[in-house]
Design a protein around this motif. Structure first.
Motif, PDB file in Angstrom:
ATOM      1  N   VAL A  74     -50.688  12.917  23.002  1.00  0.00           N
ATOM      2  CA  VAL A  74     -51.780  13.872  23.166  1.00  0.00           C
ATOM      3  C   VAL A  74     -52.664  13.472  24.334  1.00  0.00           C
ATOM      4  O   VAL A  74     -52.711  12.302  24.731  1.00  0.00           O
ATOM      5  CB  VAL A  74     -52.604  13.979  21.870  1.00  0.00           C
ATOM      6  CG1 VAL A  74     -51.741  14.512  20.742  1.00  0.00           C
ATOM      7  CG2 VAL A  74     -53.199  12.618  21.495  1.00  0.00           C
TER       8      VAL A  74
ATOM      9  N   GLU B 284     -49.427  23.900  26.418  1.00  0.00           N
ATOM     10  CA  GLU B 284     -49.928  24.198  27.762  1.00  0.00           C
ATOM     11  C   GLU B 284     -48.877  23.837  28.804  1.00  0.00           C
ATOM     12  O   GLU B 284     -48.343  22.722  28.807  1.00  0.00           O
ATOM     13  CB  GLU B 284     -51.210  23.397  28.025  1.00  0.00           C
ATOM     14  CG  GLU B 284     -51.876  23.711  29.341  1.00  0.00           C
ATOM     15  CD  GLU B 284     -53.183  22.946  29.517  1.00  0.00           C
ATOM     16  OE1 GLU B 284     -53.109  21.726  29.804  1.00  0.00           O
ATOM     17  OE2 GLU B 284     -54.242  23.545  29.355  1.00  0.00           O
TER      18      GLU B 284
ATOM     19  N   SER C 119     -47.614  16.879  25.764  1.00  0.00           N
ATOM     20  CA  SER C 119     -47.894  17.394  24.418  1.00  0.00           C
ATOM     21  C   SER C 119     -48.373  18.835  24.515  1.00  0.00           C
ATOM     22  O   SER C 119     -48.801  19.304  25.577  1.00  0.00           O
ATOM     23  CB  SER C 119     -48.971  16.548  23.723  1.00  0.00           C
ATOM     24  OG  SER C 119     -50.219  16.687  24.391  1.00  0.00           O
ATOM     25  N   GLY C 120     -48.313  19.512  23.367  1.00  0.00           N
ATOM     26  CA  GLY C 120     -48.909  20.833  23.259  1.00  0.00           C
ATOM     27  C   GLY C 120     -48.105  21.934  23.920  1.00  0.00           C
ATOM     28  O   GLY C 120     -47.003  21.733  24.437  1.00  0.00           O
TER      29      GLY C 120
ATOM     30  N   GLU D 287     -45.619  13.484  20.098  1.00  0.00           N
ATOM     31  CA  GLU D 287     -46.249  13.990  21.321  1.00  0.00           C
ATOM     32  C   GLU D 287     -47.392  13.060  21.726  1.00  0.00           C
ATOM     33  O   GLU D 287     -48.203  12.667  20.882  1.00  0.00           O
ATOM     34  CB  GLU D 287     -46.805  15.395  21.092  1.00  0.00           C
ATOM     35  CG  GLU D 287     -45.756  16.458  20.839  1.00  0.00           C
ATOM     36  CD  GLU D 287     -46.412  17.809  20.591  1.00  0.00           C
ATOM     37  OE1 GLU D 287     -46.327  18.670  21.479  1.00  0.00           O
ATOM     38  OE2 GLU D 287     -47.022  17.988  19.521  1.00  0.00           O
TER      39      GLU D 287
ATOM     40  N   THR E 134     -48.567  16.153  31.571  1.00  0.00           N
ATOM     41  CA  THR E 134     -48.775  16.582  30.189  1.00  0.00           C
ATOM     42  C   THR E 134     -47.520  16.333  29.358  1.00  0.00           C
ATOM     43  O   THR E 134     -46.426  16.751  29.746  1.00  0.00           O
ATOM     44  CB  THR E 134     -49.131  18.075  30.140  1.00  0.00           C
ATOM     45  OG1 THR E 134     -50.280  18.309  30.954  1.00  0.00           O
ATOM     46  CG2 THR E 134     -49.414  18.515  28.714  1.00  0.00           C
TER      47      THR E 134
END
Length: 679
Positions: free
Chosen positions: A125, A73, A70-71, A123, A68
């Motif tokens: 995504v 989480e 991005s974001g 980012e 991951t």
């Protein structure tokens, strides 16, 4: 290029430290990484430079799987490694390496110009794919892998790496290495050189290392989504003593057959109508309703095929993979043809959204497509997916034409054995991409693209650090290459001599027969009996091959197929042997394969209490789930050519665990300064 006298023939010999076999995304990545790491003495060879799955295969939104980026989480290398490891029968060091290098491999592609989407803050995504607890997946559209190949190829050509096409792999040249074997080179047949001309059609590549990026043995199956020209060359590796790993673990999925393309994602989420016809195209009928009588359930299962893809035997009893089995029943057991009809809604002329499951309703409502026909929904959601078939040859307009589909071989999760550096049991032989057996039973969608980039990088790192020594000298190489070349010359002479004496060219006939047998007896639905039946037949063909094959000496294609068919028969023999051993070892249905078991159950009529009666389906569909019984072990195979068809032996070992974390910075830094990370 030198010329050496070997086996009574003057043969061109090209020498390099490393030969990369295959011009897909994994092969080009290996070559690019070797140059970056200061080892530019690289040659690439391929049967067709612009063929292969990386360049010519995909789906409506072909996925790349990574950490991951991005974001909000949370994610970590260890968590991603655990996700990969949880697929069963995967070695933990491979899982950790694929997670640890995923960001590096991904950003390498970004820097080469692959336009993975990012937001305005940079980012990258992502979205959730199958077997993925996070949102690690990303895509550049239907041609993600093609874009990767094109950017990597441009890098390699700018670096000045030599790339030779029209080279059919014949055999790997090996030499003794302690108690085992090591790479000495590769024999290829130049298919652009006439066999009966003055120039030699043979080329020997003398090397210290082979990076084997040939793809999986796609040519084994007749019903396959692999593009034309994607054959694989696993047979040559097995003949050279490279072990196999998890060979039983194929993925099968719904795909169009003309043209070959995966019909995952949006193609299923817009809920097309499934129809079958007789061989001539008549007697059209909507066949899913025979087993799925509930209108809402039928719509929802078709929708779920979009991201519950490919066939997953755990979802065959009361989930979306029941559709794969029903398609298989039509095409294989009933001998009919199956089509997707995007012109009309299933069962009723007008879609009734209220019948959809909450999951399907919410998704289609957010997409704004709770209306119209499947093709109208497709064009609203994903216009490129509609245009794709209009741009292909053969041309298909989904607004006016049916699209023929089948349950096709799509990917081999098993392959040639690899360690944590993608190094095989034969010293200097590095299988990368689909050729390497890095995966387990299940894997997240898009993990194969990441695995190919990571494996290529790891192999290049190892070669640059540990295997920079020169190849064999002339005399030693001639000794190693002589038996390989002599066998190839003898097979060619026998095959062409038979045709000259009047026997018809039978290479195409043998190829079709082998592929059709594998699809019929060892495809997504197989049994102990069908596997042994196929194994006996393939063993007979392989044992008699030197005395049976007939090839036209004046046809480059025919002589080429002499060695292609031998490679496919060898692969089929080894793979069928592994399947038979898997069943004998207590293996049951898992992954993308149903093993028929008379003691098992059939798919069910529906969900929940009171709806669990078995469907009236053929006995071939009775199965028992493996249930993870063999998840913690790995099957390895070893093939020895010899009398008759040769001998295949098996080893079942515990899978290697995920290595423990021991990353105190000062210790790692000290070791890295002294040794690098290759140790």
């Amino acid at each position: 290029m030198d010329t050496l006298r070997i086996a009574g023939h003057d043969v061109p010999v090209l020498t390099a430290n490393t030969v990369v076999v295959g011009t897909g995304s994994a092969g080009y990545c290996a070559a690019a990484r070797l140059v970056q790491l200061g080892q530019p003495d690289v040659v690439m060879v391929a049967d067709k430079i612009h063929a292969g799955a990386s360049r010519n295969a995909g789906s409506d939104k072909q996925t790349y799987y990574k950490l991951t980026l991005s974001g909000a989480e949370p994610d970590s290398v260890r968590e991603m490694a655990q996700t990969l490891f949880a697929g069963g029968a995967m070695d933990g060091d491979n899982a950790l390496a694929e997670a640890a290098l995923s960001a590096r491999a991904f950003l390498h592609l970004v820097d080469l110009g692959v336009p993975f989407p990012q937001n305005r803050f940079g980012e990258f995504v992502g979205y959730k794919t199958d077997h993925d607890p996070r949102q690690r997946a990303t895509s550049v559209g239907p041609y993600t892998s093609r874009t990767m190949v094109e950017r990597l190829e441009a890098r390699v050509l700018r670096d000045g790496v030599r790339v030779l096409g029209e080279c059919r792999v014949v055999d790997v040249v090996t030499m003794p290495d302690g108690g085992g074997r090591a790479v000495a080179g590769l024999l290829v047949l130049r298919t652009d050189v006439p066999h009966d001309g003055a120039a030699s059609p043979w080329l020997l590549l003398r090397c210290t290392n082979l990076v084997y990026a040939t793809g999986g043995p796609a040519g084994m199956y007749a019903t396959r989504v692999f593009p034309n020209g994607q054959w694989g060359a696993s047979g040559a590796a097995h003949r050279a003593g490279v072990h196999g790993k998890n060979l039983t673990e194929w993925q099968f999925g719904l795909a169009s057959t003309h043209p070959r393309w995966n019909v995952s994602g949006t193609y299923m989420q817009v809920i097309p109508r499934f129809v079958s016809t007789d061989a001539a195209g008549g007697d059209e009928r909507e066949f899913l309703t025979e087993a799925i009588g509930d209108y809402g359930r039928l719509l929802s299962l078709v929708f779920l095929k979009g991201y519950q893809w490919p066939l997953d035997i755990r979802k065959a009893r009361d989930g979306s993979s029941l559709i794969d089995l029903l398609v298989y029943r039509e095409t294989v057991l009933r001998g009919r043809r199956v089509f997707l009809d995007f012109r009309r809604n299933p069962v009723r002329d007008d879609l009734d959204p209220s019948a959809l499951s909450p999951e399907a309703y919410e998704y289609l409502d957010k997409a704004g497509v709770l209306f119209g026909t499947p093709v109208q929904r497709l064009r609203h959601m994903n216009e490129p997916a509609y245009q794709f078939y209009r741009d292909k040859n053969p041309y298909v307009d989904l607004e006016t034409q049916l699209l023929e589909v089948d349950v096709c071989a799509q990917h081999n999760n098993g392959g040639l054995v690899v360690d944590a550096w993608w190094h095989s049991n034969v010293a200097g032989f590095f299988p990368v991409g689909e050729a390497g057996g890095a995966h387990g039973v299940y894997r997240p969608g898009g993990a194969a693209l990441n695995s190919g980039q990571v494996g290529a990088t790891r192999a290049a790192q190892y070669i640059a650090a540990r295997r920079t020594h020169a190849p064999l000298d002339d005399d030693a190489f001639a000794v190693a290459a002589e038996p390989v070349l002599a066998e190839a010359l003898a097979l060619t002479a026998a095959a062409t001599g038979r045709a000259t004496a009047g026997d018809p060219d039978n290479t195409g006939e043998l190829l079709r027969a082998a592929q059709e047998l594998m699809s019929a007896k060892a495809g997504p639905v197989r049994s102990a009996a069908s596997i042994h039946e196929a194994l006996d037949q393939v063993g007979e063909w392989l044992a008699a091959y030197p005395q049976r094959v007939s090839a036209d000496a004046g046809s480059r294609r025919s002589v080429d197929r002499t060695f292609l068919v031998r490679d496919i028969l060898t692969s089929a023999y080894v793979y069928l042997s592994a399947m038979a051993d898997y069943v004998a070892h207590g293996g049951r249905s898992r992954g993308s394969v149903l093993y028929t078991d008379a003691s098992g159950g059939l798919p069910l009529t529906g969900y929940g209490p009171g709806a669990q009666a078995e469907l009236d389906l053929p006995a071939e569909f009775r199965f028992v789930l493996d249930g993870g019984a063999l998840d913690d072990v790995v099957q390895e195979t070893a093939y020895t050519p010899g009398a008759d068809a040769g001998k295949v032996t098996f080893t079942w070992r515990p899978r290697r665990p995920i290595p423990p974390a021991d990353d105190f910075f000062e210790n790692v830094w000290r070791d890295y300064r002294k040794h690098g990370n290759v140790r």
